[in-house]
Structure formats: structure tokens, C-alpha cells
Design a protein around this motif. Sequence first.
Motif, mmCIF file in Angstrom:
data_model
loop_
_atom_site.group_PDB
_atom_site.id
_atom_site.type_symbol
_atom_site.label_atom_id
_atom_site.label_comp_id
_atom_site.label_asym_id
_atom_site.label_seq_id
_atom_site.Cartn_x
_atom_site.Cartn_y
_atom_site.Cartn_z
ATOM 1 N N ALA A 76 73.107 48.820 28.654
ATOM 2 C CA ALA A 76 72.585 49.490 27.452
ATOM 3 C C ALA A 76 71.923 48.472 26.524
ATOM 4 O O ALA A 76 70.832 48.707 25.991
ATOM 5 N N ALA A 77 72.571 47.302 26.349
ATOM 6 C CA ALA A 77 71.992 46.252 25.493
ATOM 7 C C ALA A 77 70.716 45.700 26.124
ATOM 8 O O ALA A 77 69.749 45.376 25.424
ATOM 9 N N ALA A 78 70.695 45.599 27.461
ATOM 10 C CA ALA A 78 69.490 45.137 28.158
ATOM 11 C C ALA A 78 68.346 46.108 27.886
ATOM 12 O O ALA A 78 67.227 45.695 27.541
ATOM 13 N N ALA A 79 68.624 47.411 27.996
ATOM 14 C CA ALA A 79 67.582 48.423 27.756
ATOM 15 C C ALA A 79 67.053 48.318 26.330
ATOM 16 O O ALA A 79 65.851 48.416 26.088
ATOM 17 N N ASP A 80 67.961 48.062 25.356
ATOM 18 C CA ASP A 80 67.536 47.908 23.955
ATOM 19 C C ASP A 80 66.588 46.726 23.782
ATOM 20 O O ASP A 80 65.583 46.818 23.079
ATOM 21 N N ALA A 81 66.932 45.599 24.414
ATOM 22 C CA ALA A 81 66.090 44.400 24.285
ATOM 23 C C ALA A 81 64.730 44.640 24.927
ATOM 24 O O ALA A 81 63.686 44.288 24.369
ATOM 25 N N TYR A 82 64.730 45.247 26.116
ATOM 26 C CA TYR A 82 63.448 45.542 26.786
ATOM 27 C C TYR A 82 62.610 46.513 25.953
ATOM 28 O O TYR A 82 61.402 46.376 25.840
ATOM 29 N N ARG A 83 63.285 47.511 25.351
ATOM 30 C CA ARG A 83 62.538 48.485 24.549
ATOM 31 C C ARG A 83 61.915 47.790 23.335
ATOM 32 O O ARG A 83 60.774 48.054 22.974
ATOM 33 N N ALA A 84 62.671 46.879 22.707
ATOM 34 C CA ALA A 84 62.142 46.141 21.548
ATOM 35 C C ALA A 84 60.929 45.302 21.965
ATOM 36 O O ALA A 84 59.960 45.173 21.212
ATOM 37 N N ALA A 85 60.977 44.735 23.184
ATOM 38 C CA ALA A 85 59.837 43.947 23.681
ATOM 39 C C ALA A 85 58.608 44.848 23.848
ATOM 40 O O ALA A 85 57.496 44.486 23.459
ATOM 41 N N LEU A 86 58.815 46.042 24.386
ATOM 42 C CA LEU A 86 57.696 46.960 24.613
ATOM 43 C C LEU A 86 57.145 47.502 23.297
ATOM 44 O O LEU A 86 55.949 47.799 23.187
ATOM 45 N N ASP A 87 58.018 47.617 22.285
ATOM 46 C CA ASP A 87 57.580 48.125 20.978
ATOM 47 C C ASP A 87 56.599 47.190 20.281
ATOM 48 O O ASP A 87 55.926 47.591 19.329
ATOM 49 N N LEU A 88 56.531 45.930 20.730
ATOM 50 C CA LEU A 88 55.595 44.982 20.112
ATOM 51 C C LEU A 88 54.148 45.293 20.506
ATOM 52 O O LEU A 88 53.212 44.824 19.870
ATOM 53 N N TRP A 89 53.969 46.072 21.559
ATOM 54 C CA TRP A 89 52.618 46.386 22.048
ATOM 55 C C TRP A 89 52.010 47.524 21.240
ATOM 56 O O TRP A 89 52.652 48.528 20.985
ATOM 57 N N SER A 90 50.720 47.345 20.886
ATOM 58 C CA SER A 90 50.031 48.433 20.178
ATOM 59 C C SER A 90 48.823 48.920 20.967
ATOM 60 O O SER A 90 48.053 49.735 20.494
ATOM 61 N N GLY A 91 48.646 48.396 22.183
ATOM 62 C CA GLY A 91 47.503 48.802 23.010
ATOM 63 C C GLY A 91 47.285 47.771 24.099
ATOM 64 O O GLY A 91 48.109 46.871 24.267
ATOM 65 N N PRO A 92 46.181 47.867 24.833
ATOM 66 C CA PRO A 92 45.885 46.847 25.853
ATOM 67 C C PRO A 92 45.761 45.479 25.189
ATOM 68 O O PRO A 92 45.280 45.397 24.057
ATOM 69 N N PRO A 93 46.187 44.401 25.864
ATOM 70 C CA PRO A 93 46.120 43.074 25.228
ATOM 71 C C PRO A 93 44.683 42.669 24.931
ATOM 72 O O PRO A 93 43.772 42.992 25.697
ATOM 73 N N LEU A 94 44.490 42.011 23.796
ATOM 74 C CA LEU A 94 43.161 41.524 23.365
ATOM 75 C C LEU A 94 42.122 42.650 23.424
ATOM 76 O O LEU A 94 40.993 42.461 23.885
ATOM 77 N N ALA A 95 42.531 43.833 22.947
ATOM 78 C CA ALA A 95 41.705 45.032 23.105
ATOM 79 C C ALA A 95 40.322 44.908 22.464
ATOM 80 O O ALA A 95 39.369 45.542 22.911
ATOM 81 N N ASN A 96 40.198 44.072 21.416
ATOM 82 C CA ASN A 96 38.919 43.972 20.692
ATOM 83 C C ASN A 96 38.119 42.731 21.078
ATOM 84 O O ASN A 96 37.139 42.384 20.426
ATOM 85 N N VAL A 97 38.555 42.044 22.148
ATOM 86 C CA VAL A 97 37.906 40.777 22.528
ATOM 87 C C VAL A 97 37.121 40.967 23.820
ATOM 88 O O VAL A 97 37.614 41.576 24.768
#
Length: 268
Positions: free
Chosen positions: A139-160
Motif C-alpha cells: 500500500a505504501a509502495a502504491a502511494d509513493a508510485y502514485r505521488a511520482a505519477l502525480d508530478l506529470w502534467s503531460g508529455p515530457p518537454l511538451a513545449n520544446v
Amino acid sequence: MYSELPPTEAPDDGGVRFTVLGPLEVLRAGVDYAPTTPKVLQLLAVLVMRPGKMVHIDTLIQELWSYNPPRTVRTTLHTYVYHLRRCIDQNGLAADGEQLLATKQSGYTFYIDPSQVDTHRFFRLQQLGHEHQDAGNHAAAADAYRAALDLWSGPPLANVHCGPILSAYRTELLEQRRSVLHLRIEAEIVSGKHRELIGELRSLATGSPLDEALHGQLMRVLGRSGRRSDAMAVYRRLRSRLAGELGVEPCDDLQLLHRELISEGDHH
């Protein structure tokens, strides 16, 4: 909730942060100061990719002009560096643009701390997830992974506009994201969330119709939710798509999963 992450020993960075997991932004107090000129933004992306490390001039030339640099390539590059430093100075992003973006003998060093870039936190949370998983705390692993995914707001370097160097980097980041997503779902399955995952996995499997790992996870949550016939239908669809598009059979893990579903039916 993530107190396991020690506070980063950040230098006096004036509260400036760089985002890569989405559009490239230079944030201070919620305002984005990223340069708007495409080539200057592209130059910044390569420097942010290697915080605090010297980036060789040839790497920058290869990224900005692929294999077709203009005759005045060095002068043009100096101009872009000058514009980037001006952007830093005009917006007060550092005490001195020339110290922050320093000229070296064979390239440039962008003296920011890795902790100022969102990828740093992403990889720390990914690592934390692995540690929890190894300790059997799913459960704690899932929380950490979810927090990592929450940092994404779209494809990386979307405006470059990405040349060869940044394209490879972007592909690598997307691969890491896919891996963390897979691990997060896996941790949630192991900690007993089956029905809650069905909708998300159906939508992910639709978006990645040949991704066997995702289809395997979908089959498992359906099977464990008492929906064996739906799980077998997922397998049949994937199998015919793999045969039609790639001329291959599903991987051994999936075939085994399918056989288990059949034998469960025989036991009922």
C-alpha cells in the motif's frame, strides 16, 4: 505522507524550480519565466537535463541543428546563450546569469541543483516505492508510485522542439513513467484492490492495445472480481490483435494466466 523523503539540501536557489514532466517551465512563486524563443528554450532543456554538469558544445550543436549546422554555428550558439543569460538576469532568477550559466573550455555548465528539477523528485519517489515493495509494504509502495505519477502534467518537454538528444531523453522518461504506472497498479493489485482498478485498466489497455503487461493486469483484476469470462475475452482480443499485427502469440505469462482461468472454470 512522504516524510520518508529527507528534505533536500538545496542551495540558495531563490526558489526557482524547473519542470520537465510536462511543458518545460522555469517557475518561481508560481510564475513561469521560461524563454519563449524556440531555440533558446531547446538550449535550456538540454542544460536542465544535466544539472550542474558540463554539456559539451558538440552535444548542443547536434541537438539544436541535428546534422545540418549553419556555417556560423558557434556565433549563433553564443547568441542563444546570451539570450538565456539575459532571461535569467532580467527576471532575477539568479544573482548573476553568467555565474549560473558558466562558459567552460569545451561547453557550458548550468549550475542548478538536481533537486530543483521535477525529475529528481520523480526518481526519488520511484526509489521509495521500490524500497516499500521490497519490504512487502504494497500500500505504501502504491502511494509513493502514485505521488511520482502525480508530478506529470503531460508529455515530457511538451513545449520544446526536440532534436536527437532530447528525443532520446523524452523516450527514456516516458518509458520510466510507464514502468512506474505498471508498478503502481501491481502494488494495488497485491494489496487487494481489484474492482477499483477495472475501469482504469480497461482504458489503459484500449490506449495501448498491444501492451501485454497491461492486458495481463486487466485479466487478473477481472478474474479476481469474479468476471472470468470477461478476463478470457480480453485474452482472446489481445491474442487475435497480436497475431494480426505482429504475427506472434501472447507471452508465456499471459498464456499461463489464461490456462489458470480455464482450469478455475473447470473446478467450479
